[in-house]
Enzyme design. Structure first.
Site: not given
Ligand code: TRP
Ligand code: ZN
Length: 881
Positions: A132, A331, A309
């Site tokens: 991500e 989110e 998570e």
């Molecule tokens: N989706 C993740 C969360 O909010 C966020 C996240 C983790 C993320 N690693 C990342 C977003 C690297 C951008 C890049 O739990």
């Molecule tokens: Zn998240």
């Protein structure tokens, strides 16, 4: 035009494009399955990706696949080598493809060279991935967008001795030994998912196993992987996981869906954690804890992030985002869910206060700064720049407002409808709101404006009590100022949770059996009339922070003290204390500017005295009452921010409070300073929090006594919270023992980076004029590692974010220092650089001299030949704001 202005224009012309929400189009192609095979080697990992691809339209269109930092080896279509393609800057264009075909792509990648920690990289001795938002394109050429949902299978091949564990998403289906000491494991994930949820981990770990039986009776295996030797720090994370699974069943009726749930803790990670399907990857900071190494706040943080998570499995994974502009769909909702989880398990008010502090200290500034954006942004240059407080925290506040308007029961019906309608799909924020509206029958059409309008609304409140007919009339005016991204603002649907206190401090019944009421503001100006109000009431406004706004009402000191003592909502009591403090902070800043005497009235001290002596208040709430508006938060109170005056006035007030209540702080300290076995439960956490807060106040006044307490506390304590509480008092009070206790801590913990992060952060927040020299020397400290994002955030981030007064030193040294670090980081890890730059771009309301100093530094960045797009986006927006 100044020289710096022309440089901005020049760079804007040659540089990256913004992508717009309004340009969204469904893909021309879909991918139903992708079978991946990884042959892992440090610098030459081979990736084979075999996808089933279908064209959606009848017309033959080229297939564009994203790809970055890849070496292409071969492409096969339906098993035959294919050459009708062009490599372009950000991917590959494949021409003349049939309507449906098997696409095989072979690439080679270099995980060791990957210091950006995006895609496949090495964290210590282990391989791991972070996909991500757009990291999968660094693994293979792919339709790397969240609305492409495919079934993934993954075969991982690696050296068996070095990498005994080979993990990926879903369930393990095969494993075996190969030649040359290598082995393989194969995984199949039955749930179609976007590429950003893909994960692979290979390494040698210690593993804690457990299981959870879901409410429908399925037995799920739980596995937590940590670096060797850390098994004694995994208990709390595992307990938190099981609590999360149970809570989501009870409160949201959502059950886990795979046979296994894995969490891997790694030391090199850009963010907190990542919800990859069935295989979460965590920053070790949010997994590892025991009483010796972790503070109470660490324990709570771990519980919240493990929950967060886990909750993504439904809100994010089973139902995902159509495009990245919809990020808050998953989110904002998931933050709301993790906040509720923490509140149900712990203290609701204390959690609420912590969340509101984050909004006021940081999100409001973002909303007023050059990166201002709605919770659903409309244009984005670098997606990584939009994992923001606005998308996450304000996004959660928006969900919370819907919860307030609908009530728990209807909100849960909305959630059930959302899941029913959209399970297995990639959807939009509009889809979410539609489900809430359809299930509840409550009109949310105006409410939706929160998704598209940025900025923090101001709400001005006035009232009038008419004693002759016993009516109370209250008027609200809302106004959102123009923001960097959006000039025109419209009225929003703002829920105001209100309570009225009568002259005895009793709450007046506003609805049958209820003393509070949620008013809906939907217009620029609105008046509500309450009848049969016997005496002029004191209004408690925005109970529980019912909307993410700044509100103003001309409270007298006496009224605020009434709310502090009598409001039924603990958050309101705390908030009244903050308002009272802010009132005198503003007064004292003005006094400083007019060269007048500073002052704090007796009524103020008396009010807070009664908080400190009260026997029925939760100690944690008492501690929060004394956690007064930070220097960051205080900036929101002024149109022109006077850094020095805010610092001096605030410090004066704290010193006055510490002096006048000194004996009570000593009593409080001694009262809560009991020695017992360490338990990170709410009651004990609350006592430690208040005790350590009192100690810091004592350290302002009686250095000798504080020194004694600090040394005795360190000597006697059996946990990190009390150790660090003592260190904090020594550091913030610049006590005589400071150097020696810091050194002793260093000698004890220098091998444990995560623990040293607390020490680095203390060093960075030292209230001393040579803090910066100190920090520079610490770059050579035996525990420091510039390539580790946690270390960087502790030393550089803590200084720039929290040591406001010294970071903004009028000699410009703080700005130059941060910029030096950003220049070093720019090519290595732009994502982390881009998060650290925040305090350097929110300068608009500072004095001219500081603005000029900052612009010089931003122009240094802009002049870099290889400025990463992450920084480019922020620097250019900051310079034109
Ligand atoms: N989706 C993740 C969360 O909010 C966020 C996240 C983790 C993320 N690693 C990342 C977003 C690297 C951008 C890049 O739990
Ligand atoms: Zn998240």
């Amino acid at each position: 035009m100044s020289q710096s202005d022309s440089l901005v224009e020049e760079v804007i012309e040659r540089n990256p494009q913004e992508k717009h929400l309004s340009d969204y189009r469904p893909s021309d192609y879909t991918i139903s399955t992708i079978d991946l095979e990884f042959d892992l080697f440090d610098s030459q990992t081979k990736v084979k990706a075999v996808s089933q691809v279908k064209r959606v339209n009848t017309e033959v269109t080229p297939l564009f696949l994203f790809g970055e930092s890849l070496t292409l080896i071969s492409i096969l279509v339906d098993g035959v080598a294919y050459s009708d393609y062009q490599l372009v800057e950000d991917g590959i264009v494949i021409n003349q493809l049939p309507a449906s075909f098997t696409l095989e792509i072979n690439t080679e990648i270099d995980p060791v060279a990957n210091q950006a920690f995006e895609g496949l990289y090495k964290s210590g001795d282990a391989f791991c991935t972070q996909c991500e938002a757009e990291g999968f394109r660094r693994i293979t050429y792919y339709l790397d967008r969240p609305d492409i949902l495919a079934k993934f299978s993954t075969k991982v091949i690696a050296d068996k001795a070095l990498y005994p564990y080979l993990l990926s998403n879903g369930n393990q289906v095969d494993q075996g030994d190969l030649e040359n000491g290598r082995h393989f494991v194969s995984w199949v994930d039955p749930f179609p998912k976007p590429a950003y949820l893909f994960a692979l981990v290979a390494g040698d770990f210690d593993c804690l196993e457990d299981n959870f039986v879901t409410k429908s009776g399925r037995d799920v295996k739980l596995a937590l992987f940590v670096d060797k030797g850390n098994l004694d720090k995994t208990q709390h994370a595992m307990v938190s996981l099981k609590k999360s699974m149970q809570w989501d069943e009870q409160r949201f009726n959502l059950e886990y869906d795979l046979d296994i749930y894995m969490i891997v803790a790694v030391d090199f990670f850009n963010m907190g954690a990542m919800e990859n399907k069935g295989l979460n990857v965590f920053n070790s900071k949010f997994v590892l804890a025991n009483s010796q190494s972790a503070t109470d706040q660490d324990y709570l943080g771990i519980e919240a992030v493990i929950g967060h998570e886990y909750f993504h499995n439904w809100t994010g994974n089973r139902i995902t985002c159509r495009d990245w502009f919809q990020l808050s769909l998953k989110e904002g909702l998931t933050v709301f869910r993790d906040q509720e989880f923490s509140s149900d398990l712990g203290s609701r008010s204390v959690n609420r206060i912590a969340n509101v502090m984050t909004m006021r200290d940081h999100q409001f500034a973002e909303d007023a700064g050059p990166m201002s954006h709605p919770i659903r942004p409309e244009s984005v240059m670098e997606m990584n720049n939009f994992y923001t407080l606005t998308v996450y925290e304000k996004g959660s506040e928006v969900i919370r407002m819907m919860h307030t308007l609908l009530g728990e029961e209807k909100f849960q019906q909305g959630m059930q409808l959302y899941v029913q309608r959209f399970d297995g799909q990639a959807v939009t924020c509009d889809d979410f709101v539609a489900a809430m509206q359809d299930a509840s029958g409550i009109d949310l059409s105006l409410f939706k404006r929160w998704y598209s309008q940025s900025g923090t609304p101001h709400v001005y409140v006035t009232d009038h009590y008419n004693s002759s007919n016993q009516t109370y009339q209250i008027t609200f005016k809302q106004k959102t100022l123009p923001t960097a991204d959006q000039k025109k603002k419209l009225p929003l649907h703002i829920p105001v949770d209100i309570e009225l206190l009568d002259s005895n401090g009793n709450a007046i019944e506003l609805l049958p059996g209820k003393t509070n009421r949620v008013l809906s503001l939907t217009h620029t100006e609105q008046t509500f009339v309450f009848k049969n109000v016997l005496t002029k009431p004191v209004p408690c406004l925005f109970r529980g922070f019912s909307a993410p706004v700044k509100y103003q009402y001309a409270y007298s000191d006496e009224q605020l003290l009434d709310i502090m003592s009598f409001a039924s909502d603990e958050f309101s009591r705390w908030d009244a204390g903050q308002t009272l403090f802010n009132k005198y902070l503003v007064k004292n800043v003005k006094a400083l500017q007019n060269v007048e005497m500073l002052s704090l009235p007796e009524i103020f001290i008396d009010g807070f005295k009664s908080v400190l002596v009260s026997e029925d208040l939760d100690p944690s709430l008492v501690a929060d009452m004394f956690a007064f508006t930070s220097e960051n938060g205080a900036r929101e109170l002024f149109d022109v921010v006077d850094i020095d005056a805010i610092h001096t006035a605030r410090d004066f007030m704290l010193q006055e409070i510490a002096t006048q209540l000194h004996e009570l702080f000593v009593d409080t300290y001694l009262h809560h300073n009991e020695l017992k076995a360490y338990q990170p439960d709410i009651e004990d956490i609350a006592k430690r929090k208040l005790k350590n807060s009192a100690l810091a106040f004592i350290a302002r006044v009686d250095k000798k006594l504080a020194n004694e307490y600090v040394l005795a506390q360190i000597d006697a304590c059996n946990n990190m919270t009390d150790y660090l509480g003592a260190l904090n008092a020594a550091n913030s009070g610049l006590l005589d023992c400071r150097a020696s206790v810091m050194q002793a801590f260093d000698d004890k913990w220098f091998e444990t980076g995560l623990v040293m992060d607390k020490w680095f952060a203390l060093q960075a927040s030292m209230p001393s004029d040579n803090v910066l020299q100190n920090i520079e020397a610490l770059f050579n400290h035996r525990s420091f590692d510039f390539s580790n994002p946690n270390r960087l955030r502790s030393l550089v981030g803590a200084f720039a974010q929290n040591n406001t007064y010294r970071f903004h030193n009028i000699d410009g040294s703080g700005y130059a220092f941060l910029t030096d670090q950003l220049i070093k980081l720019n090519s290595q890890n732009p994502q982390v650089a881009s998060r650290l730059i925040t305090p350097l771009i929110q300068f608009k309301r500072l004095d001219e001299k500081r603005v000029e100093l900052i612009k010089v530094q931003l122009n240094r960045l802009l002049a870099l030949p290889n400025l990463a797009v992450d920084l480019y986006e922020k620097v250019t927006k900051a310079l034109v704001q």
